[in-house]
Write a protein that holds these residues in place. Sequence first.
Motif, PDB file in Angstrom:
ATOM      1  N   LEU A  95     -39.510  10.935  -0.977  1.00 18.61           N
ATOM      2  CA  LEU A  95     -38.393  11.764  -0.522  1.00 18.61           C
ATOM      3  C   LEU A  95     -38.588  13.186  -1.041  1.00 18.61           C
ATOM      4  N   GLY A  96     -37.711  14.071  -0.612  1.00 21.53           N
ATOM      5  CA  GLY A  96     -37.754  15.438  -1.110  1.00 21.53           C
ATOM      6  C   GLY A  96     -36.340  15.946  -1.254  1.00 21.53           C
ATOM      7  N   GLY A  97     -36.195  17.026  -1.984  1.00 20.79           N
ATOM      8  CA  GLY A  97     -34.838  17.536  -2.161  1.00 20.79           C
ATOM      9  C   GLY A  97     -34.811  18.899  -2.787  1.00 20.79           C
ATOM     10  N   VAL A  98     -33.596  19.375  -2.930  1.00 20.77           N
ATOM     11  CA  VAL A  98     -33.412  20.682  -3.550  1.00 20.77           C
ATOM     12  C   VAL A  98     -32.141  20.658  -4.392  1.00 20.77           C
ATOM     13  N   TYR A 147     -35.060  18.157   6.596  1.00 26.16           N
ATOM     14  CA  TYR A 147     -35.270  16.716   6.512  1.00 26.16           C
ATOM     15  C   TYR A 147     -35.424  16.122   7.901  1.00 26.16           C
ATOM     16  N   LEU A 148     -36.191  15.015   7.941  1.00 22.92           N
ATOM     17  CA  LEU A 148     -36.287  14.267   9.199  1.00 22.92           C
ATOM     18  C   LEU A 148     -34.969  13.515   9.403  1.00 22.92           C
ATOM     19  N   ASP A 149     -34.736  13.109  10.629  1.00 26.24           N
ATOM     20  CA  ASP A 149     -33.550  12.318  10.922  1.00 26.24           C
ATOM     21  C   ASP A 149     -33.843  10.873  10.499  1.00 26.24           C
ATOM     22  N   ALA A 150     -33.882  10.662   9.201  1.00 24.65           N
ATOM     23  CA  ALA A 150     -34.247   9.352   8.648  1.00 24.65           C
ATOM     24  C   ALA A 150     -33.379   9.127   7.417  1.00 24.65           C
ATOM     25  N   PRO A 151     -33.018   7.863   7.187  1.00 23.45           N
ATOM     26  CA  PRO A 151     -32.048   7.613   6.104  1.00 23.45           C
ATOM     27  C   PRO A 151     -32.678   7.613   4.713  1.00 23.45           C
ATOM     28  N   VAL A 152     -31.827   7.806   3.725  1.00 24.52           N
ATOM     29  CA  VAL A 152     -32.146   7.446   2.339  1.00 24.52           C
ATOM     30  C   VAL A 152     -31.301   6.198   2.096  1.00 24.52           C
ATOM     31  N   SER A 153     -31.977   5.067   1.842  1.00 24.24           N
ATOM     32  CA  SER A 153     -31.229   3.803   1.768  1.00 24.24           C
ATOM     33  C   SER A 153     -30.402   3.743   0.485  1.00 24.24           C
ATOM     34  N   ASP A 154     -29.424   2.840   0.488  1.00 24.07           N
ATOM     35  CA  ASP A 154     -28.642   2.645  -0.728  1.00 24.07           C
ATOM     36  C   ASP A 154     -29.520   2.129  -1.861  1.00 24.07           C
ATOM     37  N   ALA A 155     -30.497   1.290  -1.507  1.00 25.15           N
ATOM     38  CA  ALA A 155     -31.409   0.769  -2.537  1.00 25.15           C
ATOM     39  C   ALA A 155     -32.178   1.932  -3.175  1.00 25.15           C
ATOM     40  N   GLN A 156     -32.649   2.871  -2.350  1.00 22.84           N
ATOM     41  CA  GLN A 156     -33.362   4.044  -2.903  1.00 22.84           C
ATOM     42  C   GLN A 156     -32.427   4.862  -3.785  1.00 22.84           C
ATOM     43  N   ALA A 163     -29.523  18.030  -2.594  1.00 24.11           N
ATOM     44  CA  ALA A 163     -29.689  17.484  -1.249  1.00 24.11           C
ATOM     45  C   ALA A 163     -30.976  16.667  -1.237  1.00 24.11           C
ATOM     46  N   LEU A 164     -30.908  15.455  -0.688  1.00 23.73           N
ATOM     47  CA  LEU A 164     -32.081  14.573  -0.659  1.00 23.73           C
ATOM     48  C   LEU A 164     -32.312  14.022   0.744  1.00 23.73           C
ATOM     49  N   GLY A 165     -33.568  13.910   1.110  1.00 23.94           N
ATOM     50  CA  GLY A 165     -33.892  13.309   2.402  1.00 23.94           C
ATOM     51  C   GLY A 165     -35.388  13.124   2.538  1.00 23.94           C
ATOM     52  N   VAL A 166     -35.791  12.660   3.710  1.00 19.38           N
ATOM     53  CA  VAL A 166     -37.224  12.536   3.996  1.00 19.38           C
ATOM     54  C   VAL A 166     -37.703  13.918   4.454  1.00 19.38           C
ATOM     55  N   PRO A 167     -38.691  14.493   3.765  1.00 15.41           N
ATOM     56  CA  PRO A 167     -39.115  15.860   4.099  1.00 15.41           C
ATOM     57  C   PRO A 167     -39.579  15.997   5.543  1.00 15.41           C
ATOM     58  N   ASP A 168     -39.146  17.075   6.169  1.00  9.66           N
ATOM     59  CA  ASP A 168     -39.647  17.414   7.503  1.00  9.66           C
ATOM     60  C   ASP A 168     -40.947  18.193   7.314  1.00  9.66           C
ATOM     61  N   PRO A 169     -42.091  17.616   7.749  1.00  9.96           N
ATOM     62  CA  PRO A 169     -43.383  18.303   7.517  1.00  9.96           C
ATOM     63  C   PRO A 169     -43.449  19.668   8.189  1.00  9.96           C
TER      64      PRO A 169
END
Length: 255
Positions: free
Chosen positions: A134-137, A22-31, A166-172
């Motif tokens: 987002l992406g996850g596993v 994942y990128l160093d980027a948040p998953v917001s509470d709203a998401q 696990a959820l986050g912004v996918p690291d390309p």
Amino acid sequence: MTERRDSAVIAQQLQHRSVRRYLDAPVSDAQLERIVHAAQRASTSSNLQVVSVVAVRDRERKRRISRAIGGRSYVEEAPVFLVWIADLARNAAVMRAGGAEPETLGLIENTLIGAVDVGIAAQNALLAAESLGLGGVFVGSVRNNPEAVSAELGLPRHAFPVVGMALGVPDPEEGTGVKPRLPLAGVLHRERYDDRAWRPAAEEYEADYERYFATQGTPGRSWARTVIGRLATAAGLHGRHTMRASLRAQGYDSE
Ligand SMILES: Cc1cc2nc3c(=O)[nH]c(=O)nc-3n(C[C@H](O)[C@H](O)[C@H](O)COP(=O)(O)O)c2cc1C
């Protein structure tokens, strides 16, 4: 195979791949709330709604969970780690509040209801997350040590951690592709089960599988060997061969 008539949902489903970096980027509470809301809208056995989810953001807690289940970088590095719970504790309390003694909670039928409902809700969540970019596993490894995960999350009796996510912004840079599946002919049976359908499908799949992993930098992989490694002996279960005892410890007697 993508058909022109595919809906946006099917197109999204066909793009699925597990994301473990994942990128160093948040998953917001709203998401997070939209994702869990979408999960909750899934069908649920008898409307019992036996699913709860614990969202873990605390770095130290994620690290402790990761260590307890054998060390998983994606658990530690994802901005949010969800643990999906088969939760009959709430229903037990509802019954007691209504003057009824819950007598059936330990039956294996209720264990199945919990596991099935969790799977359905969690997949709804992953699809919703993917639709938001987002992406996850899924993390079945939480069942490598359900006792520790239950203690870490303060789960009551009749609440069992079935699977993590696990959820986050996918690291390309991760660069994983869409992993092929068995050909449809080995999976979709018409009218009656055909116990030979798997054979040509599995043969064709071996070639697809090998080709796919070669593009990922790991040539020579075999699906059959993966199946053998995972299912042939208890060693492949990473400690999960004692699941009945783990279920019992949380009140799922599985009789
Ligand atoms: C219930 C479940 C548990 C899983 N547990 C793990 C896990 O603990 N660790 C992991 O890396 N992947 C886990 N996965 C992901 C699978 O390995 C993955 O879905 C499969 O290899 C197919 O790859 P794809 O999702 O990229 O198409 C799990 C998937 C499911 C459905």
